[in-house]
Structures are given as structure tokens and as C-alpha cells.
Design a protein around this motif. Sequence first.
Motif, mmCIF file in Angstrom:
data_model
loop_
_atom_site.group_PDB
_atom_site.id
_atom_site.type_symbol
_atom_site.label_atom_id
_atom_site.label_comp_id
_atom_site.label_asym_id
_atom_site.label_seq_id
_atom_site.Cartn_x
_atom_site.Cartn_y
_atom_site.Cartn_z
ATOM 1 N N LEU A 17 0.863 -1.240 0.017
ATOM 2 C CA LEU A 17 -0.001 0.052 -0.109
ATOM 3 C C LEU A 17 0.819 1.115 0.080
ATOM 4 N N VAL A 18 1.848 1.146 0.943
ATOM 5 C CA VAL A 18 2.866 2.417 0.819
ATOM 6 C C VAL A 18 3.417 2.801 -0.522
ATOM 7 N N LEU A 19 3.923 1.479 -0.881
ATOM 8 C CA LEU A 19 4.808 1.417 -2.096
ATOM 9 C C LEU A 19 3.580 1.734 -3.511
ATOM 10 N N ALA A 20 2.445 1.775 -3.572
ATOM 11 C CA ALA A 20 1.589 1.731 -4.594
ATOM 12 C C ALA A 20 2.044 2.859 -5.426
ATOM 13 N N TRP A 21 1.962 2.801 -6.682
ATOM 14 C CA TRP A 21 2.289 4.119 -7.725
ATOM 15 C C TRP A 21 1.305 4.772 -7.605
ATOM 16 N N ASP A 22 1.690 6.285 -7.249
ATOM 17 C CA ASP A 22 0.643 7.393 -7.027
ATOM 18 C C ASP A 22 0.910 8.431 -8.060
ATOM 19 N N ILE A 23 -0.023 8.947 -8.928
ATOM 20 C CA ILE A 23 -0.109 9.961 -9.873
ATOM 21 C C ILE A 23 0.293 11.259 -9.014
ATOM 22 N N SER A 24 -0.011 11.365 -7.942
ATOM 23 C CA SER A 24 0.446 12.629 -7.140
ATOM 24 C C SER A 24 1.731 12.428 -6.617
ATOM 25 N N ASN A 25 2.332 11.375 -6.718
ATOM 26 C CA ASN A 25 3.827 11.361 -6.297
ATOM 27 C C ASN A 25 4.853 11.789 -7.333
ATOM 28 N N GLU A 26 5.581 12.700 -7.469
ATOM 29 C CA GLU A 26 6.309 13.260 -8.653
ATOM 30 C C GLU A 26 7.247 12.348 -9.004
ATOM 31 N N ASN A 27 7.718 11.666 -8.072
ATOM 32 C CA ASN A 27 8.973 10.311 -8.616
ATOM 33 C C ASN A 27 8.109 9.432 -9.346
ATOM 34 N N ASP A 28 6.934 9.054 -9.005
ATOM 35 C CA ASP A 28 6.342 7.939 -9.573
ATOM 36 C C ASP A 28 5.910 8.321 -10.858
ATOM 37 N N ARG A 29 5.284 9.822 -11.040
ATOM 38 C CA ARG A 29 4.701 10.433 -12.214
ATOM 39 C C ARG A 29 6.136 10.585 -13.350
ATOM 40 N N HIS A 30 7.031 11.115 -12.696
ATOM 41 C CA HIS A 30 8.237 11.518 -13.689
ATOM 42 C C HIS A 30 8.871 10.093 -14.335
ATOM 43 N N GLY A 31 8.982 9.003 -13.330
ATOM 44 C CA GLY A 31 9.241 7.659 -13.791
ATOM 45 C C GLY A 31 8.599 7.246 -14.843
ATOM 46 N N CYS A 32 7.447 7.554 -15.012
ATOM 47 C CA CYS A 32 6.486 6.958 -16.117
ATOM 48 C C CYS A 32 6.776 7.980 -17.413
ATOM 49 N N GLN A 33 6.930 9.081 -17.196
ATOM 50 C CA GLN A 33 7.035 9.932 -18.407
ATOM 51 C C GLN A 33 8.465 9.934 -19.063
ATOM 52 N N LEU A 34 9.273 9.485 -18.257
ATOM 53 C CA LEU A 34 10.479 9.532 -19.155
ATOM 54 C C LEU A 34 10.770 8.491 -20.156
ATOM 55 N N TYR A 35 11.466 8.582 -21.250
ATOM 56 C CA TYR A 35 11.731 7.859 -22.570
ATOM 57 C C TYR A 35 12.380 6.534 -21.910
ATOM 58 N N SER A 36 11.845 5.392 -22.343
ATOM 59 C CA SER A 36 12.611 4.090 -22.108
ATOM 60 C C SER A 36 12.348 3.101 -23.300
ATOM 61 N N ARG A 37 13.116 2.188 -23.350
ATOM 62 C CA ARG A 37 12.681 1.149 -24.498
ATOM 63 C C ARG A 37 11.567 0.429 -24.211
ATOM 64 N N ASN A 38 11.292 0.167 -22.961
ATOM 65 C CA ASN A 38 9.958 -0.030 -22.806
ATOM 66 C C ASN A 38 9.029 1.151 -22.152
ATOM 67 N N PRO A 39 8.175 1.537 -23.130
ATOM 68 C CA PRO A 39 7.633 2.905 -22.550
ATOM 69 C C PRO A 39 6.710 3.005 -21.269
ATOM 70 N N LEU A 40 6.276 1.685 -20.709
ATOM 71 C CA LEU A 40 5.682 1.639 -19.769
ATOM 72 C C LEU A 40 6.505 1.310 -18.358
ATOM 73 N N GLU A 41 7.757 1.244 -18.537
ATOM 74 C CA GLU A 41 8.761 1.144 -17.451
ATOM 75 C C GLU A 41 8.329 2.370 -16.691
ATOM 76 N N GLY A 42 8.293 2.223 -15.239
ATOM 77 C CA GLY A 42 8.142 3.308 -14.394
ATOM 78 C C GLY A 42 6.660 3.707 -14.068
ATOM 79 N N CYS A 43 5.722 3.078 -14.708
ATOM 80 C CA CYS A 43 4.339 3.378 -14.869
ATOM 81 C C CYS A 43 3.444 2.384 -13.956
ATOM 82 N N ASP A 44 2.434 2.605 -13.669
ATOM 83 C CA ASP A 44 1.477 1.554 -13.039
ATOM 84 C C ASP A 44 0.950 0.588 -14.189
#
Length: 389
Positions: A17-44
Motif C-alpha cells: 500500500l505504501v509503495l503503490a504507484w501514485d499519480i500525485s507522487n512526483e517521482n512515480d509520475r516522472h518515472g512513467c513520463q521518461l523515455y525508455s525502451r519499454n514505454p511503460l517502465e516506471g508506470c502503473d
Amino acid sequence: MLGIQSLVLFLAAFSSLVLAWDISNENDRHGCQLYSRNPLEGCDRDRTLFVDAVGGNSEFTTVQSAVASLPNNTDTYIILVASGNYTEQVNVTRRGPTYLLGQTRHPRNQAYNTVNIIWSAIAVPGLDNAFTSTLTVAPNLNASLTGSGPTGFAVPDGTPFGCVDFRTYNLNFINDFAPYSDDPSLALSISYANGGFYYTGFYSYQDTIYVGKLGNAYFKNGEVAGETDFFYGFGTAWVEQTSIALRNCGGGITAWKGTNTTFPNKYGVYIVNSNVHAANTSIASVIKGKCALGRPWNSQMRSIFARTYLDASIRPTGFIDWDPARYDNSTMQAEYRNYGPGYNATGRAMAEFDVQLTEAQYVPYSTPARVFQTPDGRFGNTDWIDFDV
């Protein structure tokens, strides 16, 4: 032994629960938005769809096709949009939280956005403004219609509320019908919904932003550009730390229609800690001293500019009246501690349609919680806002 196993299971569940991906968590959101070979790496990954205009790793090549694939329920979904230009209209009708993210290496700077959603339309005679919008957030067509007259389109009783928590991060929405103010050309239309727009740009010339009935819209760290009445509507808009770019002067920056309700309301547009300026140096000399902060779309207009920088484009008297006249004792066109070359204290003292608020007068409108309401009129409707941006 059972006690230890139970404790381990509890700690594992708590950790998830504590570590669940959170849209309001800047680190989670930025991790999803960054370019990567797998586009969903870092996303929920369980709740995120990927859109790419050129195909590649995505089954969706348009944003609207991804939106349309979502179930019409209360579940949360995220749509990550690959860099590029998308020529389409996006229409969000679902109730559940829906978040659009643009790929970017600079998630804290709207100027570096790499996703542009573009449409080109104008409200010709007989066509409601709603049909022109690049992005629409509303439960159905009736809820989104502007209509005409002092009270606009009569949305039918029983119309459901739409998206309870819609957000965009690092996207631009553009209506480029013409490089001048012609007729309504909306970049955003939001009604019967809550929407937060972060590091997001909206670009048109006339009626860029429409916040319709029971619409709540929160803008922060983005840009809105226009020429004529480019913040308008019936609902409530809070615009903070936003670049407001004047492409020319026509009408006013704001134009609002107040609404009679069975409860006290604070429907209106609130521009706070923002920057109002000419869009470029070539237009700056043309519009110097000519642009109005707003004009009353009906007599119950409420528009407040607070602690906002005004460049020399703003006329000495601030707000103006409509033609024919609509300003009366129920109109609220006000300022609080604005500054810059566009704030002319002498001109404001002579103004007929511009009120300078005292601190006590401004306090009832001084925070989002004091102006955003639920459909039945309860204040404090802010759970959908990302205050961490």
C-alpha cells in the motif's frame, strides 16, 4: 509460528500500500513520463495505456482511441502519450479518475512539452461552441453545450456528474483554426466534471478555455494563450502560477456568466500569482495599454486577479463593461495586490468597472477550498487537486 506468519503478511500488505504507484507522487509520475525502451517502465502497468502516433509498441495511435477503450466505471486509469503531434479531438465522458501524461525529459517545465494535441474548428452560425473544442471533459453532449442568452443552454435535470478527477500533465492542446480572433475556437471545454491541468498549455485566439456549468478547473504551472475572452464560462476556474499570453487584445482576458442557485455560490475565475504578458515582442508594442482584464458576459460575472504580474499590455482602468452595458451591482470584477507596469494605481482609482479588494474582502476567495464546490453547493471540494505540483 502463525503469529509471525500473520505479521509478515500484514507487513507485506502494508508495504504494497505504501509503495503503490501514485499519480500525485512526483517521482512515480516522472518515472512513467521518461523515455525508455519499454514505454511503460516506471508506470502503473496494470492501469496505464500507451499511445504512440507512429504505432511502435502501442495498440493505440490516437489519444481518443485509448480514452474510448476505457470502461465507463469508477476505476482509475492513466494514459501515457508518446512525443508527437496528434490531430484529433479528445472527449472524456467517464466518471472514474482519468489521467493523461505526456512523455517528457523536463516534467517541471511546460515550455519543453513534446506532446501537442491539435484541432482546427470554429463555431459557425448554428454550431454550438462545444463542437469546436480540442479537449472536452463532460458526461454527455448536453452537459457541454454553451447555448446562448443570459443563462446559456438549459442542461436537463438529472444530468449525471462526469469525471470526478481528470488530470493532464505535460501536454499542449491547440485549436489553430486561424491566427487571429474570428469566432469561438475552444482548446478546452469542461463541464459537470473536476479537472486539474498541470504543466499544460492551451492555445487558441477566442474562447480558449471554457469552464461550463458545474465545471471545476484548476490550472497550475502551464500556459494559456488567447486574444478574446479566452477564459470564459459558468463554473469555477482557479489559475495559479500560469503564463497568460496575450496574442492581441479583443474583449477581455476573462468573461464569465454567473448563475442563480438555491445555495450561495462562488462560481467565477480566479487568477492568482500568475504572469499576464504579451505573447511576443512584436505584438507587445501594438497592444500596449489596450488589453482589458475582463468584461461581464452577464451581470453576475465574477473575476478576480490576485497577486499577479501585469505587463504594459493592460489598460490603465483594468476591467471594462460589455457593449451593450451589463455591469451592475451584482458584478464582481476585482483585483488584489496586482503589480507590474500594467497596474496603474491612478487609472484604477478612476475606473468604473474595476474594484480593488482589501485583505478582508479577498479572504473569502483566497484559496481553492473557499471557491470550489460540490454540485450541491458544499465548499472544500478539492480532493481531486494535485497540490504537490
